[in-house]
Write a protein that holds these residues in place. Sequence first.
Motif, PDB file in Angstrom:
ATOM      1  N   ARG A  39      81.084  74.555  -5.418  1.00  0.00           N
ATOM      2  CA  ARG A  39      82.365  74.149  -5.991  1.00  0.00           C
ATOM      3  C   ARG A  39      82.991  72.965  -5.279  1.00  0.00           C
ATOM      4  N   LEU A  40      82.290  72.367  -4.319  1.00  0.00           N
ATOM      5  CA  LEU A  40      82.840  71.224  -3.602  1.00  0.00           C
ATOM      6  C   LEU A  40      82.988  70.031  -4.536  1.00  0.00           C
ATOM      7  N   HIS A  41      84.101  69.363  -4.460  1.00  0.00           N
ATOM      8  CA  HIS A  41      84.368  68.107  -5.165  1.00  0.00           C
ATOM      9  C   HIS A  41      84.232  68.239  -6.680  1.00  0.00           C
ATOM     10  N   ARG A  42      84.754  69.276  -7.247  1.00  0.00           N
ATOM     11  CA  ARG A  42      84.683  69.436  -8.693  1.00  0.00           C
ATOM     12  C   ARG A  42      85.924  68.888  -9.369  1.00  0.00           C
ATOM     13  N   ASN A  43      85.755  68.106 -10.397  1.00  0.00           N
ATOM     14  CA  ASN A  43      86.833  67.524 -11.192  1.00  0.00           C
ATOM     15  C   ASN A  43      87.902  66.841 -10.343  1.00  0.00           C
ATOM     16  N   PRO A  44      87.538  65.873  -9.533  1.00  0.00           N
ATOM     17  CA  PRO A  44      88.556  65.208  -8.716  1.00  0.00           C
ATOM     18  C   PRO A  44      89.381  64.236  -9.548  1.00  0.00           C
ATOM     19  N   SER A  45      90.657  64.125  -9.209  1.00  0.00           N
ATOM     20  CA  SER A  45      91.503  63.109  -9.839  1.00  0.00           C
ATOM     21  C   SER A  45      92.499  62.601  -8.808  1.00  0.00           C
ATOM     22  N   VAL A  46      92.745  61.309  -8.844  1.00  0.00           N
ATOM     23  CA  VAL A  46      93.673  60.674  -7.912  1.00  0.00           C
ATOM     24  C   VAL A  46      95.075  60.838  -8.473  1.00  0.00           C
ATOM     25  N   ARG A  47      95.932  61.511  -7.727  1.00  0.00           N
ATOM     26  CA  ARG A  47      97.301  61.757  -8.197  1.00  0.00           C
ATOM     27  C   ARG A  47      98.253  60.639  -7.857  1.00  0.00           C
ATOM     28  N   SER A  48      98.209  60.142  -6.618  1.00  0.00           N
ATOM     29  CA  SER A  48      99.138  59.079  -6.244  1.00  0.00           C
ATOM     30  C   SER A  48      98.487  58.153  -5.236  1.00  0.00           C
ATOM     31  N   VAL A  49      98.958  56.915  -5.240  1.00  0.00           N
ATOM     32  CA  VAL A  49      98.472  55.906  -4.304  1.00  0.00           C
ATOM     33  C   VAL A  49      99.680  55.141  -3.789  1.00  0.00           C
ATOM     34  N   ALA A 105      76.114  55.849  -4.837  1.00  0.00           N
ATOM     35  CA  ALA A 105      76.925  55.131  -3.847  1.00  0.00           C
ATOM     36  C   ALA A 105      76.779  53.621  -3.973  1.00  0.00           C
ATOM     37  N   GLN A 106      75.654  53.142  -4.471  1.00  0.00           N
ATOM     38  CA  GLN A 106      75.437  51.701  -4.581  1.00  0.00           C
ATOM     39  C   GLN A 106      76.421  51.022  -5.522  1.00  0.00           C
ATOM     40  N   GLN A 107      77.060  51.788  -6.402  1.00  0.00           N
ATOM     41  CA  GLN A 107      78.062  51.193  -7.285  1.00  0.00           C
ATOM     42  C   GLN A 107      79.279  50.697  -6.506  1.00  0.00           C
ATOM     43  N   LEU A 108      79.444  51.179  -5.285  1.00  0.00           N
ATOM     44  CA  LEU A 108      80.574  50.750  -4.464  1.00  0.00           C
ATOM     45  C   LEU A 108      80.197  49.645  -3.483  1.00  0.00           C
ATOM     46  N   SER A 109      78.994  49.116  -3.581  1.00  0.00           N
ATOM     47  CA  SER A 109      78.534  48.134  -2.594  1.00  0.00           C
ATOM     48  C   SER A 109      79.349  46.845  -2.599  1.00  0.00           C
ATOM     49  N   ARG A 110      79.915  46.475  -3.717  1.00  0.00           N
ATOM     50  CA  ARG A 110      80.741  45.262  -3.758  1.00  0.00           C
ATOM     51  C   ARG A 110      82.132  45.501  -3.198  1.00  0.00           C
ATOM     52  N   VAL A 161      81.141  59.963  -5.638  1.00  0.00           N
ATOM     53  CA  VAL A 161      79.907  59.841  -4.859  1.00  0.00           C
ATOM     54  C   VAL A 161      79.684  61.122  -4.062  1.00  0.00           C
ATOM     55  N   LEU A 162      80.743  61.638  -3.436  1.00  0.00           N
ATOM     56  CA  LEU A 162      80.622  62.885  -2.686  1.00  0.00           C
ATOM     57  C   LEU A 162      80.258  64.051  -3.594  1.00  0.00           C
ATOM     58  N   HIS A 172      76.001  58.734   4.034  1.00  0.00           N
ATOM     59  CA  HIS A 172      75.652  59.795   4.975  1.00  0.00           C
ATOM     60  C   HIS A 172      76.435  61.071   4.661  1.00  0.00           C
ATOM     61  N   ARG A 173      77.739  60.911   4.425  1.00  0.00           N
ATOM     62  CA  ARG A 173      78.562  62.081   4.106  1.00  0.00           C
ATOM     63  C   ARG A 173      78.142  62.715   2.786  1.00  0.00           C
ATOM     64  N   ALA A 174      77.786  61.900   1.812  1.00  0.00           N
ATOM     65  CA  ALA A 174      77.334  62.436   0.520  1.00  0.00           C
ATOM     66  C   ALA A 174      76.035  63.221   0.696  1.00  0.00           C
ATOM     67  N   ALA A 175      75.134  62.734   1.553  1.00  0.00           N
ATOM     68  CA  ALA A 175      73.884  63.455   1.809  1.00  0.00           C
ATOM     69  C   ALA A 175      74.170  64.797   2.480  1.00  0.00           C
ATOM     70  N   LEU A 176      75.110  64.806   3.428  1.00  0.00           N
ATOM     71  CA  LEU A 176      75.476  66.067   4.085  1.00  0.00           C
ATOM     72  C   LEU A 176      76.114  67.044   3.094  1.00  0.00           C
ATOM     73  N   THR A 177      76.942  66.520   2.200  1.00  0.00           N
ATOM     74  CA  THR A 177      77.594  67.362   1.203  1.00  0.00           C
ATOM     75  C   THR A 177      76.567  67.977   0.262  1.00  0.00           C
ATOM     76  N   ARG A 178      75.576  67.186  -0.137  1.00  0.00           N
ATOM     77  CA  ARG A 178      74.519  67.725  -1.004  1.00  0.00           C
ATOM     78  C   ARG A 178      73.729  68.813  -0.289  1.00  0.00           C
ATOM     79  N   ARG A 179      73.484  68.622   1.011  1.00  0.00           N
ATOM     80  CA  ARG A 179      72.741  69.619   1.769  1.00  0.00           C
ATOM     81  C   ARG A 179      73.535  70.926   1.858  1.00  0.00           C
ATOM     82  N   VAL A 180      74.838  70.843   2.076  1.00  0.00           N
ATOM     83  CA  VAL A 180      75.679  72.042   2.135  1.00  0.00           C
ATOM     84  C   VAL A 180      75.738  72.701   0.767  1.00  0.00           C
ATOM     85  N   ALA A 181      75.841  71.885  -0.308  1.00  0.00           N
ATOM     86  CA  ALA A 181      75.944  72.429  -1.662  1.00  0.00           C
ATOM     87  C   ALA A 181      74.672  73.168  -2.068  1.00  0.00           C
TER      88      ALA A 181
END
Length: 160
Positions: free
Chosen positions: A106-116, A71-76, A64-65, A88-97
């Motif tokens: 280059r913000l938030h490119r190819n993210p992957s979760v390594r560990s949880v 973002a609505q896909q995360l509403s549930r 989303v960022l 709100h944070r995603a809107a700010l990130t788009r404005r900076v980008a």
Amino acid sequence: MNAVTGIRATAATPVTPVPALRVVSGRAARDTHPAAPPPPLHVVDEAREICAISRSTVQAAIEVLAGTRPAQQLSRRLDPRCLAALQHRAALTRRVASGSSPTAGRLHRNPSVRSVRACRVSDDVYEASAVVVEESRVRAVALRLERGTAAWRVTVLEIG
């Protein structure tokens, strides 16, 4: 033996009756005793479930960022306050980008979760942390999950 077919006559075999089917909310169900409820999850199974929910939620939040997922896909999964903060944070990130900074695109490119990792706080509350690797940085994400009436919901989401 039958002269026409060549088949030997045998004694009639008894036919066992099959229980009748009845329709229950659009599905056919056997007219037998209702199935017993499934056994409750053990703590180990529940912790694995929490880690899986956390991993998919964190991956989706980072997307989303990045602007690659609505973002609505995360509403549930997120409670309304968390969802509003993420939007709100995603809107700010788009404005900076869209600005003139050379690293902004280059913000938030190819993210992957390594560990949880998940930690049980009480019967209905877990806290989890995740490590997210992007192209140029590594981030920490913390979240708190609370058991709702139907599913687990993220009530706190902090993305570093």
